[in-house]
Design a protein around this motif. Structure first.
Motif, short mmCIF file in Angstrom:
data_model
loop_
_atom_site.label_atom_id
_atom_site.label_comp_id
_atom_site.label_asym_id
_atom_site.label_seq_id
_atom_site.Cartn_x
_atom_site.Cartn_y
_atom_site.Cartn_z
N LEU A 188 31.62 24.68 42.36
CA LEU A 188 32.83 25.43 42.46
C LEU A 188 33.81 25.11 44.03
N LYS A 189 35.18 24.47 43.80
CA LYS A 189 35.66 24.68 45.34
C LYS A 189 37.51 25.09 44.26
N GLY A 190 37.91 25.28 45.58
CA GLY A 190 39.53 25.68 45.63
C GLY A 190 40.79 24.68 46.34
N GLU A 191 41.12 24.61 44.57
CA GLU A 191 42.90 23.78 45.62
C GLU A 191 43.63 24.38 46.32
N GLY A 192 43.62 23.56 47.13
CA GLY A 192 45.51 24.32 48.25
C GLY A 192 44.56 24.77 49.51
N LYS A 193 44.90 25.83 50.11
CA LYS A 193 44.59 26.44 51.49
C LYS A 193 43.32 27.62 51.47
N ASN A 194 42.79 27.75 49.98
CA ASN A 194 41.95 28.66 50.36
C ASN A 194 40.98 28.48 48.82
N PHE A 195 39.63 29.14 48.67
CA PHE A 195 38.75 29.25 48.05
C PHE A 195 39.07 29.50 46.63
N SER A 196 39.12 31.13 47.39
CA SER A 196 40.11 32.10 46.15
C SER A 196 39.73 33.75 46.72
N ALA A 197 41.27 34.01 46.28
CA ALA A 197 41.77 35.31 46.87
C ALA A 197 41.51 36.43 45.87
N GLY A 198 40.36 36.52 45.11
CA GLY A 198 39.69 37.20 43.82
C GLY A 198 40.38 37.96 43.38
N PHE A 199 40.70 39.56 42.62
CA PHE A 199 41.08 39.65 41.80
C PHE A 199 42.91 39.62 41.52
N ASP A 200 43.49 39.05 40.69
CA ASP A 200 44.82 38.59 40.63
C ASP A 200 45.52 40.00 39.87
N PHE A 201 46.00 40.53 41.19
CA PHE A 201 46.71 42.13 40.36
C PHE A 201 48.12 41.71 40.49
N GLY A 202 48.20 40.44 40.35
CA GLY A 202 50.10 40.17 40.28
C GLY A 202 50.48 41.02 38.65
N ASP A 203 50.54 41.36 37.75
CA ASP A 203 50.99 42.30 36.43
C ASP A 203 49.81 43.33 36.72
N TRP A 204 49.28 44.39 37.68
CA TRP A 204 48.68 45.27 37.46
C TRP A 204 49.09 46.41 37.10
N GLN A 205 50.62 47.03 37.25
CA GLN A 205 50.98 48.14 36.59
C GLN A 205 51.47 47.91 35.49
N ALA A 206 51.34 47.21 34.57
CA ALA A 206 52.03 46.75 33.69
C ALA A 206 50.94 46.65 32.72
N GLN A 207 49.46 47.51 32.89
CA GLN A 207 48.06 47.02 32.63
C GLN A 207 48.43 48.63 32.36
N SER A 208 46.94 48.76 31.72
CA SER A 208 46.23 50.19 31.52
C SER A 208 45.23 50.27 32.59
N GLU A 209 45.22 51.61 32.45
CA GLU A 209 43.40 51.22 33.38
C GLU A 209 42.11 51.38 32.56
N GLY A 210 42.07 51.45 30.60
CA GLY A 210 41.02 50.21 30.34
C GLY A 210 41.60 48.90 30.09
N ASP A 211 43.26 48.00 30.55
CA ASP A 211 43.44 46.68 30.57
C ASP A 211 42.04 46.36 31.63
N LEU A 212 42.95 47.48 32.99
CA LEU A 212 42.12 46.30 33.83
C LEU A 212 40.68 47.11 34.38
N LEU A 213 39.91 47.76 33.83
CA LEU A 213 38.45 47.70 33.47
C LEU A 213 38.25 46.85 32.72
N LEU A 214 38.61 46.53 31.61
CA LEU A 214 38.06 45.14 30.83
C LEU A 214 38.56 43.85 31.88
N ARG A 215 38.69 43.80 32.49
CA ARG A 215 39.24 42.67 33.42
C ARG A 215 38.47 42.82 34.25
N PHE A 216 37.98 43.93 35.26
CA PHE A 216 37.07 43.42 36.03
C PHE A 216 35.27 44.03 35.24
N VAL A 217 35.17 44.19 34.62
CA VAL A 217 34.20 44.02 33.32
C VAL A 217 33.86 42.31 33.11
#
Length: 240
Positions: free
Chosen positions: A52-81
């Motif tokens: 496993l490796k990452g393209e560009g300037k790093n390996f990974s910045a972790g969870f993508d918060f890009g569209d988190w406001q449009a998601q329900s708490e249940g949606d976020l929970l499922l993504r974490f799961v």
């Protein structure tokens, strides 16, 4: 082939490259599912080594918060799961797994690196796990198993950033090497992976495993299911 994950098949070796460099290889739902599917396919094909490796300037910045406001708490929970399920699949893989990390890495991206059996950091690599800032318990037990409970507590209480030298000293990284040295390390890993038959390697890893999948999942769900998840995320993002 997924647009967010590049999979290179090299005999019994599979190289997974996180391919979202514009987003610092943050773990979107699509990327998480692509990684799980790629793991399933590699193991079904009898792969001995997964890199496993990452393209560009790093390996990974972790969870993508890009569209988190449009998601329900249940949606976020499922993504974490689903991220937790990915970490468990990787940590329990019968393949030798090699993580190659460089640049600035955060949260679940650090956990992804930590779930690999060989963990090689570039000298410029840094790591930070801020999940507890918004109440999320993810990867905590596995991190403590690598660095020790006291060291894990000291780092996680402060969501402290630690560098490659500290990662090596604490046992989180198993080796440091610059990216130009990584092809040699991949070859070494391939030799190590090929030293045992697939069944023998799987039995060895199972015997040595300290995984506690049900406990880890329960702790994650309990932490993320506390009311006010989105408010905690918003507070964290405002203060980071």
């Amino acid at each position: 082939m997924s647009a967010v994950l590049r999979v290179d098949r090299q005999g019994a070796r599979r190289v997974f490259t996180l391919a979202r460099p514009g987003k610092m290889n943050a773990l979107s739902a699509e990327l998480v599912e692509a990684l799980i599917a790629a793991l399933d396919e590699a193991e079904a094909d009898g792969a001995a080594l997964i890199v496993l490796k990452g393209e560009g300037k790093n390996f990974s910045a972790g969870f993508d918060f890009g569209d988190w406001q449009a998601q329900s708490e249940g949606d976020l929970l499922l993504r974490f799961v689903r991220i937790e399920m990915l970490l468990q699949r990787l940590a329990a893989s019968p393949c030798l797994t090699l993580g190659l990390a460089h640049g600035r890495n955060f949260g679940a991206g650090v956990d992804l690196f930590g779930a690999c059996k060989w963990r090689v950091g570039a000298p410029d690599a840094t790591f930070r796990m801020p999940g507890l800032k918004f109440g999320l318990v993810l990867g905590t037990r596995r991190f403590a198993a690598l660095v020790g409970a006291e060291r894990a507590r000291a780092i996680l209480e402060q969501a402290a950033t630690f560098g490659a030298d500290e990662a090596l000293r604490d046992g989180f990284a198993s080796r440091l090497a610059a990216p130009h040295e990584w092809p040699d390390i991949e070859r070494q890993a391939q030799e190590a992976a090929s030293a045992l038959a697939c069944a023998s390697r799987a039995q060895l890893y199972a015997a040595l495993s300290q995984e506690a999948p049900d406990t880890d999942l329960a702790r994650l769900v309990r932490s993320a299911a506390q009311p006010g998840l989105k408010a905690r995320v918003a507070e964290y993002l405002e203060g980071r």
